[in-house]
Write a protein that holds these residues in place. Structure first.
Motif, PDB file in Angstrom:
ATOM      1  N   TYR A 154      -4.579   6.740  -2.299  1.00 43.18           N
ATOM      2  CA  TYR A 154      -3.969   5.538  -1.892  1.00 43.18           C
ATOM      3  C   TYR A 154      -3.958   4.540  -2.949  1.00 43.18           C
ATOM      4  CZ  TYR A 154      -4.309   7.220   2.856  1.00 43.18           C
ATOM      5  OH  TYR A 154      -4.485   7.941   3.973  1.00 43.18           O
ATOM      6  N   TYR A 206      -2.353   3.406  10.220  1.00 43.68           N
ATOM      7  CA  TYR A 206      -2.890   2.240   9.461  1.00 43.68           C
ATOM      8  C   TYR A 206      -2.483   0.884  10.009  1.00 43.68           C
ATOM      9  CZ  TYR A 206      -2.431   6.128   6.397  1.00 43.68           C
ATOM     10  OH  TYR A 206      -2.511   7.532   5.867  1.00 43.68           O
ATOM     11  N   GLN A 221      -4.422  12.322   6.896  1.00 39.16           N
ATOM     12  CA  GLN A 221      -4.638  11.067   6.023  1.00 39.16           C
ATOM     13  C   GLN A 221      -5.276  11.242   4.706  1.00 39.16           C
ATOM     14  OE1 GLN A 221      -6.098   8.655   9.214  1.00 39.16           O
ATOM     15  NE2 GLN A 221      -4.291   7.204   8.846  1.00 39.16           N
ATOM     16  N   TRP A 236       0.690  -1.127   0.096  1.00 39.44           N
ATOM     17  CA  TRP A 236      -0.070  -0.041   0.225  1.00 39.44           C
ATOM     18  C   TRP A 236       0.925   1.275  -0.142  1.00 39.44           C
ATOM     19  CZ3 TRP A 236      -5.049   0.752  -0.829  1.00 39.44           C
ATOM     20  CH2 TRP A 236      -5.954  -0.036  -0.541  1.00 39.44           C
ATOM     21  N   TYR A 237       0.465   2.281  -0.706  1.00 40.61           N
ATOM     22  CA  TYR A 237       1.286   3.374  -0.983  1.00 40.61           C
ATOM     23  C   TYR A 237       0.095   4.625  -0.725  1.00 40.61           C
ATOM     24  CZ  TYR A 237       5.097   1.016  -3.372  1.00 40.61           C
ATOM     25  OH  TYR A 237       6.231   0.016  -3.715  1.00 40.61           O
ATOM     26  N   ARG A 238       0.649   5.880  -0.073  1.00 41.09           N
ATOM     27  CA  ARG A 238      -0.147   7.059  -0.238  1.00 41.09           C
ATOM     28  C   ARG A 238       0.565   7.983  -1.265  1.00 41.09           C
ATOM     29  NH1 ARG A 238      -1.000  10.087   5.199  1.00 41.09           N
ATOM     30  NH2 ARG A 238      -1.321  11.803   3.671  1.00 41.09           N
ATOM     31  N   GLN A 239      -0.164   8.771  -1.952  1.00 41.03           N
ATOM     32  CA  GLN A 239       0.380   9.611  -2.865  1.00 41.03           C
ATOM     33  C   GLN A 239      -0.232  11.067  -2.365  1.00 41.03           C
ATOM     34  OE1 GLN A 239      -0.323   9.356  -7.261  1.00 41.03           O
ATOM     35  NE2 GLN A 239       1.748  10.130  -7.621  1.00 41.03           N
ATOM     36  N   ASP A 240       0.659  11.983  -2.185  1.00 42.11           N
ATOM     37  CA  ASP A 240       0.414  13.532  -1.968  1.00 42.11           C
ATOM     38  C   ASP A 240       0.686  14.213  -2.854  1.00 42.11           C
ATOM     39  OD1 ASP A 240       1.130  12.306   1.122  1.00 42.11           O
ATOM     40  OD2 ASP A 240      -0.921  12.686   0.960  1.00 42.11           O
ATOM     41  N   SER A 260      -5.651  11.675   0.991  1.00 39.89           N
ATOM     42  CA  SER A 260      -4.716  11.568   0.197  1.00 39.89           C
ATOM     43  C   SER A 260      -5.265  10.565  -0.917  1.00 39.89           C
ATOM     44  CB  SER A 260      -3.479  10.542   0.951  1.00 39.89           C
ATOM     45  OG  SER A 260      -2.239  10.393  -0.161  1.00 39.89           O
TER      46      SER A 260
END
Lengths: 112, 117
Positions: B89, B64, B85, B34-38, B87
């Motif tokens: 995902y 998380y 949070q 899992w990644y998050r991208q801002d 973002s």
């Protein structure tokens, strides 16, 4: 910490010209590098990858160059098309590791 | 093959609410992440798994939880949502290829856009 980064956040290219997107990495232990393309509203999509024992790898209209001496990676796109407009990310991983570390990305805009 | 699927596509939460982002792949890949991208940033790794029953923390795991009970599914749980949070995902999966050339190409899902108010 060590990270992978891109030299320029944006690149504007005339349709039909060649594009060069650069990436500098700082982890000399990294042995695998990969380029992704991300179109607006979509997930990243694989373009091409290269191992550290290679200097160059070619795909369809794309070439990745690796210069280990200066820890530099580049992606060349030949005859850039409007569909090439996207954000391009480089990523790297050290030996024996699944995890990828991503750079911040370069936004490529193709001018008609 | 459907590849990597994620649900929902969009979600709005209030601060303090909990929810689960779903991720599934039908390629029999052992590795999922899992990644998050801002905005203006690359993808940052939250959690990953190298096989069923095995999970580990990535770069930004706080807030998380994950579990991997099957090869196919890798849900991400937000325990108590916070505005930080907010973002996009992404879930990804990959498989170590056999032979001399190691390819760690990760296949990404379409993303979940989460807003926490």
């Amino acid at each position: 910490g060590e990270s992978v980064g891109l030299h320029l956040p944006t690149l504007s290219v005339q349709e039909g010209d060649n594009s060069i997107i650069n990436c500098a990495y700082s982890n000399s232990a990294s042995d695998y590098f990969i380029w992704y393309k991300q179109e607006s509203g979509k997930g990243p999509q694989f373009i091409i990858d290269i191992r550290s024992n290679m200097d160059k790898r070619q795909g369809q209209r794309v070439t990745v160059l690796l210069n280990k001496t200066v820890k530099h990676l580049s992606l060349q796109i030949a005859a850039t098309q409007p569909g090439d407009s996207a954000v391009y990310f480089c990523a790297e991983t050290p030996p024996g590791d699944y995890k990828l570390s991503f750079g911040a990305g370069t936004t490529v805009t193709v001018r008609a | 093959n459907a590849g990597v699927t994620q649900t929902p596509k969009f979600q709005v939460l209030k601060t303090g609410q909990s929810m689960t982002l779903q991720c599934a792949q039908d390629m029999n890949h052992e590795y999922m992440s899992w990644y998050r991208q801002d905005p203006g940033m690359g993808l940052r790794l939250i959690h990953y798994s190298v096989g069923a029953g095995i999970t580990d923390q990535g770069e930004v795991p706080n807030g998380y939880n994950v579990s991997r009970s099957t090869t196919e599914d890798f849900p991400l749980r937000l325990l108590s949502a916070a505005p930080s949070q907010t973002s996009v995902y992404f879930c990804a999966s990959s498989s170590r290829t056999s032979g001399r050339f190691r390819s760690y190409e990760q296949y990404f899902g379409p993303g979940t856009r989460l807003t926490v108010t």
